[in-house]
Design a protein around this motif. Sequence first.
Motif, PDB file in Angstrom:
ATOM      1  N   ASP A   1     -11.624 -73.960   6.961  1.00  0.00           N
ATOM      2  CA  ASP A   1     -11.804 -72.660   6.330  1.00  0.00           C
ATOM      3  C   ASP A   1     -11.921 -72.742   4.815  1.00  0.00           C
ATOM      4  O   ASP A   1     -11.942 -71.708   4.138  1.00  0.00           O
ATOM      5  N   SER A   2     -11.978 -73.965   4.244  1.00  0.00           N
ATOM      6  CA  SER A   2     -12.151 -74.190   2.799  1.00  0.00           C
ATOM      7  C   SER A   2     -10.995 -73.628   1.975  1.00  0.00           C
ATOM      8  O   SER A   2     -11.151 -73.364   0.780  1.00  0.00           O
ATOM      9  N   ARG A   3      -9.810 -73.467   2.580  1.00  0.00           N
ATOM     10  CA  ARG A   3      -8.672 -72.939   1.828  1.00  0.00           C
ATOM     11  C   ARG A   3      -7.890 -74.020   1.115  1.00  0.00           C
ATOM     12  O   ARG A   3      -7.282 -73.756   0.075  1.00  0.00           O
ATOM     13  N   CYS A   4      -7.891 -75.215   1.667  1.00  0.00           N
ATOM     14  CA  CYS A   4      -7.117 -76.319   1.101  1.00  0.00           C
ATOM     15  C   CYS A   4      -7.929 -77.599   1.193  1.00  0.00           C
ATOM     16  O   CYS A   4      -8.884 -77.707   1.962  1.00  0.00           O
ATOM     17  N   PHE A   5      -7.500 -78.583   0.398  1.00  0.00           N
ATOM     18  CA  PHE A   5      -8.088 -79.914   0.483  1.00  0.00           C
ATOM     19  C   PHE A   5      -6.994 -80.934   0.211  1.00  0.00           C
ATOM     20  O   PHE A   5      -5.986 -80.642  -0.456  1.00  0.00           O
ATOM     21  N   ALA A   6      -7.189 -82.129   0.749  1.00  0.00           N
ATOM     22  CA  ALA A   6      -6.238 -83.218   0.598  1.00  0.00           C
ATOM     23  C   ALA A   6      -6.877 -84.351  -0.182  1.00  0.00           C
ATOM     24  O   ALA A   6      -8.076 -84.618  -0.061  1.00  0.00           O
ATOM     25  N   VAL A   7      -6.058 -85.011  -1.003  1.00  0.00           N
ATOM     26  CA  VAL A   7      -6.525 -86.116  -1.852  1.00  0.00           C
ATOM     27  C   VAL A   7      -5.606 -87.293  -1.634  1.00  0.00           C
ATOM     28  O   VAL A   7      -4.368 -87.166  -1.766  1.00  0.00           O
ATOM     29  N   GLY A   8      -6.179 -88.450  -1.288  1.00  0.00           N
ATOM     30  CA  GLY A   8      -5.411 -89.675  -1.161  1.00  0.00           C
ATOM     31  C   GLY A   8      -5.426 -90.460  -2.447  1.00  0.00           C
ATOM     32  O   GLY A   8      -6.340 -90.345  -3.268  1.00  0.00           O
ATOM     33  N   SER A   9      -4.403 -91.291  -2.651  1.00  0.00           N
ATOM     34  CA  SER A   9      -4.270 -92.017  -3.904  1.00  0.00           C
ATOM     35  C   SER A   9      -3.810 -93.443  -3.644  1.00  0.00           C
ATOM     36  O   SER A   9      -3.270 -93.762  -2.571  1.00  0.00           O
ATOM     37  N   LYS A  10      -4.014 -94.284  -4.638  1.00  0.00           N
ATOM     38  CA  LYS A  10      -3.557 -95.664  -4.559  1.00  0.00           C
ATOM     39  C   LYS A  10      -2.056 -95.794  -4.759  1.00  0.00           C
ATOM     40  O   LYS A  10      -1.498 -96.882  -4.584  1.00  0.00           O
ATOM     41  N   ASP A  11      -1.377 -94.711  -5.164  1.00  0.00           N
ATOM     42  CA  ASP A  11       0.074 -94.769  -5.326  1.00  0.00           C
ATOM     43  C   ASP A  11       0.803 -94.543  -4.010  1.00  0.00           C
ATOM     44  O   ASP A  11       1.996 -94.211  -4.011  1.00  0.00           O
ATOM     45  N   MET A  12       0.085 -94.672  -2.881  1.00  0.00           N
ATOM     46  CA  MET A  12       0.625 -94.591  -1.523  1.00  0.00           C
ATOM     47  C   MET A  12       1.018 -93.175  -1.123  1.00  0.00           C
ATOM     48  O   MET A  12       1.786 -92.971  -0.190  1.00  0.00           O
ATOM     49  N   SER A  13       0.519 -92.165  -1.829  1.00  0.00           N
ATOM     50  CA  SER A  13       0.833 -90.784  -1.511  1.00  0.00           C
ATOM     51  C   SER A  13      -0.438 -90.001  -1.241  1.00  0.00           C
ATOM     52  O   SER A  13      -1.530 -90.369  -1.686  1.00  0.00           O
ATOM     53  N   THR A  14      -0.282 -88.905  -0.496  1.00  0.00           N
ATOM     54  CA  THR A  14      -1.370 -87.977  -0.205  1.00  0.00           C
ATOM     55  C   THR A  14      -0.946 -86.589  -0.645  1.00  0.00           C
ATOM     56  O   THR A  14       0.160 -86.137  -0.324  1.00  0.00           O
ATOM     57  N   TRP A  15      -1.837 -85.921  -1.379  1.00  0.00           N
ATOM     58  CA  TRP A  15      -1.509 -84.613  -1.952  1.00  0.00           C
ATOM     59  C   TRP A  15      -2.384 -83.551  -1.319  1.00  0.00           C
ATOM     60  O   TRP A  15      -3.597 -83.708  -1.216  1.00  0.00           O
ATOM     61  N   VAL A  16      -1.744 -82.457  -0.908  1.00  0.00           N
ATOM     62  CA  VAL A  16      -2.431 -81.305  -0.344  1.00  0.00           C
ATOM     63  C   VAL A  16      -2.439 -80.205  -1.395  1.00  0.00           C
ATOM     64  O   VAL A  16      -1.376 -79.778  -1.868  1.00  0.00           O
ATOM     65  N   PHE A  17      -3.621 -79.758  -1.788  1.00  0.00           N
ATOM     66  CA  PHE A  17      -3.771 -78.728  -2.812  1.00  0.00           C
ATOM     67  C   PHE A  17      -4.422 -77.496  -2.204  1.00  0.00           C
ATOM     68  O   PHE A  17      -5.215 -77.593  -1.259  1.00  0.00           O
ATOM     69  N   GLY A  18      -4.124 -76.350  -2.760  1.00  0.00           N
ATOM     70  CA  GLY A  18      -4.757 -75.115  -2.354  1.00  0.00           C
ATOM     71  C   GLY A  18      -5.988 -74.831  -3.187  1.00  0.00           C
ATOM     72  O   GLY A  18      -5.958 -74.937  -4.418  1.00  0.00           O
ATOM     73  N   ALA A  19      -7.067 -74.480  -2.530  1.00  0.00           N
ATOM     74  CA  ALA A  19      -8.279 -74.148  -3.264  1.00  0.00           C
ATOM     75  C   ALA A  19      -8.171 -72.806  -3.967  1.00  0.00           C
ATOM     76  O   ALA A  19      -8.907 -72.533  -4.906  1.00  0.00           O
ATOM     77  N   GLU A  20      -7.256 -71.952  -3.500  1.00  0.00           N
ATOM     78  CA  GLU A  20      -6.962 -70.674  -4.145  1.00  0.00           C
ATOM     79  C   GLU A  20      -5.520 -70.699  -4.643  1.00  0.00           C
ATOM     80  O   GLU A  20      -4.758 -71.635  -4.386  1.00  0.00           O
ATOM     81  N   ARG A  21      -5.106 -69.618  -5.311  1.00  0.00           N
ATOM     82  CA  ARG A  21      -3.737 -69.515  -5.817  1.00  0.00           C
ATOM     83  C   ARG A  21      -2.837 -68.968  -4.709  1.00  0.00           C
ATOM     84  O   ARG A  21      -2.526 -67.771  -4.654  1.00  0.00           O
ATOM     85  N   TRP A  22      -2.463 -69.901  -3.819  1.00  0.00           N
ATOM     86  CA  TRP A  22      -1.613 -69.480  -2.707  1.00  0.00           C
ATOM     87  C   TRP A  22      -0.162 -69.381  -3.169  1.00  0.00           C
ATOM     88  O   TRP A  22       0.316 -70.184  -3.980  1.00  0.00           O
TER      89      TRP A  22
END
Length: 876
Positions: free
Chosen positions: A155-176
């Motif tokens: 639904d294009s509300r959120c996206f996830a970003v992986g990183s080399k620091d062994m963590s995955t971050w979930v961000f909101g595309a809107e101001r949730w």
Amino acid sequence: MKFAYRFSNLLGTVYRRGNLNFTCDGNSVISPVGNRVTVFDLKNNKSNTLPLTTRYNVKCVGLSPDGRLAIIVDEGGNALLVSLVCRSVLHRFHFKGSVHSVSFSPDGRKFVITKGNIAQMYHAPGRKREFNAFVLDKTYFGPYDETTHIDWTDDSRCFAVGSKDMSTWVFGAERWDNLIYYALGGHKDAIVACFFESNSLDLYTLSQDGALCVWQCDTPPEGLRLKAPTGWKADLLQREKEEEEEEEERETTIRGKATPASEEQQGKVKYSRLAKYFFNKEGDFNNLTAAAYHKKIHLLVTGFASGIFHLHELPEFNLIHSLSISDQRIESVAINSSGDWIALGCSGLGQLLGGEWQSDSYVFKQQGHFNSMGALGNSPSTGYVIVTSSMDGTVRAFDLHRYRNFRTFTSPRPTQFSCVAVDSSGEIVCAGAQDSFEIFIWSMQTGRLLEVLSGHEGPISGLCFNPMKSILASASWDKTVRLWDMVDSWRTTETLALTSDALAVTYRPDGAELAVATLNAQITFWDPENAVQTGSIEGRHDLKTGRKELDKITAKHSAKGKAFTTLCYSADGQSVLPGGMSKFVCIYHVREQILRKKFEISCNLSLDAMEEFLNRRKMTEFGNLALIDQDAGEENGVAIPLPGVRKGDMSSRHFKPEIRVTSLRFSPTGRCWAATTTEGLLIYSLDTQMLFDPFELDTSVTPGRIRAALRQRDFTRAILMAVRLNEKLLLQETLESVPWDEKLTLSAPPSPELYVEKMLEFLASSFEVSPHLEFHLIGTQKLMAHGQKLKSRAGKLLPAVQFLQKSIQRHLDDVSKLCDWNRYNIQYALAVSKQRGMKRPSEPLGSEEEADASDEDSLHLLGGGHGDGDDGDTLL
């Protein structure tokens, strides 16, 4: 001769590095190739390279959900917004940093790029014209190391970003209100990929050590609440809210007191890990390198550094397949929209594979050349053999029908072959030696060594047969070119003395002239019959070589040691096309000895010797930064390990390949020419579709007058005016308006031969697309009546005639195959009918209906019959 050649295609290289993408229909793969992008049509077995380039090698490609737009980003952070419909660049942008990945949202309204340890969300370009197509919306911080992968929810509300620091971050595309960001751990190595589940916030994360974590979210996507705005927006919304409350109060007074609604859950979004799986590893080096996930069929495809790829079904993690494509690292993995085909890219071998995983069959499997290509040749109309020479002391002949090496030619003692040539009849094979300075001659039929020619005092640099006679020209570093008679006892007929070492030699298509490229950057022209030099061209100033990163001298002084190493004649023999240790290919007029046009074959700054001046930002007080291998041992660039070292090689180093042209060839039709370069095989062709190029035009020639002449049945005058206007569609309309039984004559003064040449070119191009085969054949036959008048211009007409012959030959092959197929099926049907008729008196069938049915079966074999919806082929 026209020189409006434009880049047409790139061959010989299928994949370098970067991510792969399937088009929306799922039939094509978009693959980065150097600083270009190639689209491989897996359904029709075709490839096409987009006519655009980036400044550096392409690093990532993002495709819009509708498949109309693509964002191409190179290693330097330069981005191109490309329309895949019109194949053109719409906008250019610089992200001011190295971008690792780019991804559009499923609704196509936004896209996210990752660079460094941040993620940036931009408004996606719309279909209307905008001053700035890329508008930054938000910048997301969180990871402490470089980001690696992006994935969106449906639904294009959120996206996830992986990183080399062994963590995955979930961000909101809107101001949730209940989700600003969420960090997920649980891995012990860098994150390779992260994927959302279909219509859910549940997440899968994969790390480089082969671990898969399954995360469950306690909130559905529709449970995300928008954060209350502040400032003037808050005042506006407050007024609207008060008005809504007043209306609700009126309704409650009318209907009675209502029960108060339950308060919404004010808690934040939370994730919990459900499971953690591990892939079967065969060693410490078998790291997970790429992954792709199809949400609808729950298919996970993972690639490893050992060349193995797995197919799993999630969330149960059931293994479906485990296959291997090579022993090199898999750089990228992609799945098409239907989930039937997968694509795998291997950067170490330059290999691209596309296959159907359910049937374990390869739809597409190609591999580029491991090193730079060194030679190419055009295939004649009856040639199905490729002959190659090698430094290993062998000359090999390959059959293009069965794709096998059917003949291997060797010398009595080991030698290194530097060049090879085959005569026009295909009976004699010659190869020049680099160490023994000899020329070896074999018979193609028997493979027996016929003769060894001696006389040169230096390595043989080039061989070429006269197209019209059995004369062999050999160029050598001993500053001579020798002409050998292949009929009269293999003796030397002439020796041409040069002022410098000879690097390349070629005959004009009619065999009446010889061109030689020498070490002093000159091209000399000779009359081979009289052994007289007829002209020369100084090409040193046209090379314009670049300066290497480690050169101690400037590019101007470096050009003094450069020269043309390959050359060829144009199809009409009026021009010569040389190239060498430079990014430029020149076209010279032979008789006038002037430069007609210069082509820049590459603008890729990832190659060496591309810039004229050094980049001062790379110069430090400790020396040039190019001397420091900062990325040694990683996947970027070309790694060269020590021999025998398989693991933990600390001596791997990187280098930038130098741009150069190793071979050039013009097509016999003159419509295109090809060059083997460091980047691959580049094809340049004439693109006259959008070019208005009239011929002897005056004010009396207009489309209206052409159509008026057609109405008056003055077909000859209408055709001549259409040829002079040189509009393809109008000329096709004029020619097809002529009745087939009319006699076409082009005898109007003056110079009807010029009009015949234009008509030949038009008919040759029309044969490839027009269905009026017989009509154009009749027109061609009428034009050939001018053969006696055209003998004086035979050399200039040769490319047009060869183009016409190629088009007619293609139709002949197609029609002959269809006729043979029909003829053999008719013979089979007659034989079956005859056999059935002989059996009927003594061995009757069960009934007359069964006999008729058997005859119908034989007709159905031919594609005939009266079945409903039968679309079989019809007989000629």
